[in-house]
Design a protein around this motif. Sequence first.
Motif, PDB file in Angstrom:
ATOM      1  N   LEU A   5       0.873  -1.170   0.000  1.00  0.00           N
ATOM      2  CA  LEU A   5       0.000   0.000   0.000  1.00  0.00           C
ATOM      3  C   LEU A   5       0.910   1.220   0.000  1.00  0.00           C
ATOM      4  CD1 LEU A   5      -2.675  -0.941   2.714  1.00  0.00           C
ATOM      5  CD2 LEU A   5      -2.726  -1.431   0.261  1.00  0.00           C
ATOM      6  N   ARG A   6       0.743   2.088  -0.997  1.00  0.00           N
ATOM      7  CA  ARG A   6       1.668   3.215  -1.163  1.00  0.00           C
ATOM      8  C   ARG A   6       0.884   4.527  -1.204  1.00  0.00           C
ATOM      9  NH1 ARG A   6       3.718   1.243  -5.211  1.00  0.00           N
ATOM     10  NH2 ARG A   6       5.522   0.234  -4.240  1.00  0.00           N
ATOM     11  N   VAL A   7       1.355   5.519  -0.432  1.00  0.00           N
ATOM     12  CA  VAL A   7       0.728   6.838  -0.382  1.00  0.00           C
ATOM     13  C   VAL A   7       1.782   7.881  -0.714  1.00  0.00           C
ATOM     14  CG1 VAL A   7      -0.462   8.527   1.069  1.00  0.00           C
ATOM     15  CG2 VAL A   7      -0.915   6.082   1.379  1.00  0.00           C
ATOM     16  N   SER A   8       1.421   8.862  -1.513  1.00  0.00           N
ATOM     17  CA  SER A   8       2.351   9.944  -1.822  1.00  0.00           C
ATOM     18  C   SER A   8       1.593  11.263  -1.898  1.00  0.00           C
ATOM     19  CB  SER A   8       3.080   9.687  -3.153  1.00  0.00           C
ATOM     20  OG  SER A   8       2.159   9.598  -4.222  1.00  0.00           O
ATOM     21  N   GLY A   9       2.289  12.353  -1.573  1.00  0.00           N
ATOM     22  CA  GLY A   9       1.705  13.686  -1.681  1.00  0.00           C
ATOM     23  C   GLY A   9       0.899  14.133  -0.486  1.00  0.00           C
ATOM     24  N   THR A  10       0.690  13.272   0.512  1.00  0.00           N
ATOM     25  CA  THR A  10      -0.078  13.635   1.701  1.00  0.00           C
ATOM     26  C   THR A  10       0.335  12.753   2.866  1.00  0.00           C
ATOM     27  OG1 THR A  10      -2.307  13.827   2.651  1.00  0.00           O
ATOM     28  CG2 THR A  10      -1.948  12.053   1.077  1.00  0.00           C
ATOM     29  N   ARG A  11       0.228  13.304   4.079  1.00  0.00           N
ATOM     30  CA  ARG A  11       0.415  12.500   5.290  1.00  0.00           C
ATOM     31  C   ARG A  11      -0.915  12.252   5.994  1.00  0.00           C
ATOM     32  NH1 ARG A  11       5.252   9.796   5.520  1.00  0.00           N
ATOM     33  NH2 ARG A  11       7.028  11.190   5.291  1.00  0.00           N
ATOM     34  N   SER A  12      -2.015  12.653   5.377  1.00  0.00           N
ATOM     35  CA  SER A  12      -3.337  12.505   5.991  1.00  0.00           C
ATOM     36  C   SER A  12      -4.030  11.223   5.554  1.00  0.00           C
ATOM     37  CB  SER A  12      -4.213  13.717   5.631  1.00  0.00           C
ATOM     38  OG  SER A  12      -3.646  14.902   6.148  1.00  0.00           O
ATOM     39  N   PHE A  13      -3.339  10.419   4.764  1.00  0.00           N
ATOM     40  CA  PHE A  13      -3.906   9.151   4.318  1.00  0.00           C
ATOM     41  C   PHE A  13      -3.181   8.024   5.022  1.00  0.00           C
ATOM     42  CE2 PHE A  13      -6.090   6.475   1.198  1.00  0.00           C
ATOM     43  CZ  PHE A  13      -7.207   7.248   0.925  1.00  0.00           C
ATOM     44  N   SER A  14      -3.943   7.049   5.515  1.00  0.00           N
ATOM     45  CA  SER A  14      -3.375   5.937   6.282  1.00  0.00           C
ATOM     46  C   SER A  14      -3.443   4.642   5.482  1.00  0.00           C
ATOM     47  CB  SER A  14      -4.128   5.757   7.599  1.00  0.00           C
ATOM     48  OG  SER A  14      -4.086   6.949   8.358  1.00  0.00           O
ATOM     49  N   GLY A  15      -2.700   3.653   5.971  1.00  0.00           N
ATOM     50  CA  GLY A  15      -2.724   2.351   5.315  1.00  0.00           C
ATOM     51  C   GLY A  15      -3.922   1.524   5.713  1.00  0.00           C
ATOM     52  N   VAL A  16      -4.022   1.162   7.015  1.00  0.00           N
ATOM     53  CA  VAL A  16      -5.087   0.290   7.504  1.00  0.00           C
ATOM     54  C   VAL A  16      -5.719   0.904   8.746  1.00  0.00           C
ATOM     55  CG1 VAL A  16      -5.673  -2.011   8.378  1.00  0.00           C
ATOM     56  CG2 VAL A  16      -3.849  -1.759   6.667  1.00  0.00           C
ATOM     57  N   LEU A  17      -7.043   0.969   8.771  1.00  0.00           N
ATOM     58  CA  LEU A  17      -7.788   1.382   9.966  1.00  0.00           C
ATOM     59  C   LEU A  17      -8.728   0.246  10.327  1.00  0.00           C
ATOM     60  CD1 LEU A  17      -8.591   3.583  12.040  1.00  0.00           C
ATOM     61  CD2 LEU A  17     -10.359   4.299  10.436  1.00  0.00           C
ATOM     62  N   GLY A  18      -8.580  -0.292  11.550  1.00  0.00           N
ATOM     63  CA  GLY A  18      -9.415  -1.415  11.967  1.00  0.00           C
ATOM     64  C   GLY A  18     -10.130  -1.156  13.272  1.00  0.00           C
ATOM     65  N   ASN A  19     -11.404  -1.530  13.317  1.00  0.00           N
ATOM     66  CA  ASN A  19     -12.217  -1.448  14.524  1.00  0.00           C
ATOM     67  C   ASN A  19     -12.823  -2.814  14.789  1.00  0.00           C
ATOM     68  OD1 ASN A  19     -12.989   0.755  16.396  1.00  0.00           O
ATOM     69  ND2 ASN A  19     -12.947   1.952  14.488  1.00  0.00           N
ATOM     70  N   GLY A  20     -12.438  -3.442  15.910  1.00  0.00           N
ATOM     71  CA  GLY A  20     -12.958  -4.766  16.224  1.00  0.00           C
ATOM     72  C   GLY A  20     -12.007  -5.483  17.152  1.00  0.00           C
ATOM     73  N   ARG A  21     -12.022  -6.809  17.111  1.00  0.00           N
ATOM     74  CA  ARG A  21     -11.122  -7.625  17.921  1.00  0.00           C
ATOM     75  C   ARG A  21     -10.558  -8.751  17.057  1.00  0.00           C
ATOM     76  NH1 ARG A  21     -14.622  -8.509  23.556  1.00  0.00           N
ATOM     77  NH2 ARG A  21     -15.385  -6.367  23.737  1.00  0.00           N
ATOM     78  N   ASN A  22      -9.415  -9.263  17.504  1.00  0.00           N
ATOM     79  CA  ASN A  22      -8.783 -10.390  16.805  1.00  0.00           C
ATOM     80  C   ASN A  22      -8.572 -10.091  15.319  1.00  0.00           C
ATOM     81  OD1 ASN A  22      -8.851 -11.985  19.222  1.00  0.00           O
ATOM     82  ND2 ASN A  22     -11.010 -12.407  18.807  1.00  0.00           N
TER      83      ASN A  22
END
Length: 291
Positions: free
Chosen positions: A100-117
């Motif tokens: 996963l590659r992001v360029s031109g911004t630091r406001s974009f993330s790779g993975v956001l997870g909500n849950g368990r396990n």
Amino acid sequence: MNLPHSISAVAASLALAIVLPAIAQQPVRSTAQAAAGACEVLHWDRAGFDKPTLSITRPGKYCLDQDYEFACAPLAHGCMGHLIDIGASNVDVDFRGHTLRVSGTRSFSGVLGNGRNIRIHHGRIEGAGKGIVLSDKGNSPVGAYPALPVSTTDVFTATGFVVEHMQFSDVRTAIMVGGSGNQIRDNRIDATLDNTAPGGPPFALLSYGPAARIERNTFRLSDLTPGWKGYAMYLRSANGTLVANNTVQVGGARTGTIGVGLSSSTDVVLESNEIDTETATELDERSSVRQ
């Protein structure tokens, strides 16, 4: 006597006798074996999302079959978000070596997870402001930024997150996890600490909650903003956490760099770490370590 018919029957029997042994010798893979390594391939729903967003809303095994990239043009608006969005528990995401590659911004993330396990493994994240952020309701690691006051009323759920065999390059923060019993191991983290986070000093890894295991990770810190301090690992409310066999290196000036920062964390075990920062360990008055 119907001779042609008898000859045909004999010929068919001989053919069957020849074919059947050949079939019996072929390796057979059971349905259970085939299903054991199966995964659902994540794809960008272009009709639903104008940015590359891979959404997971139910438990299961998932994987990538290609790299994904988000490039934000200079001065462009709407460059916030994340590439993989997990809104379920009991999820396994195998990057299968993809990026996963992001360029031109630091406001974009790779993975956001909500849950368990939730388990994230075997891949790369490049250029993101935050690489992986995992939390359960009430245990958001955002509440543990270094400059924020310590909450003494937190009740941590058994989240059981696992982040392993991941590579992070040119990220500001690689991993943030909240909850109890999380494992972060065998990762390569190259963090660029070139500005301050909204809640204070920057960090490569933040673990919020007790009984975590942070093992065999390699950190390389670079470009810390002069006059600030920055952490390889920052732990809050991390009672009983094990930090073992990690390596922390610094590219450039070591001034202000800290290997492990502890906030309101007691009985933390530091074992066999190789830390090349200016300060190896920073503890507040509510923290204690065993080595």
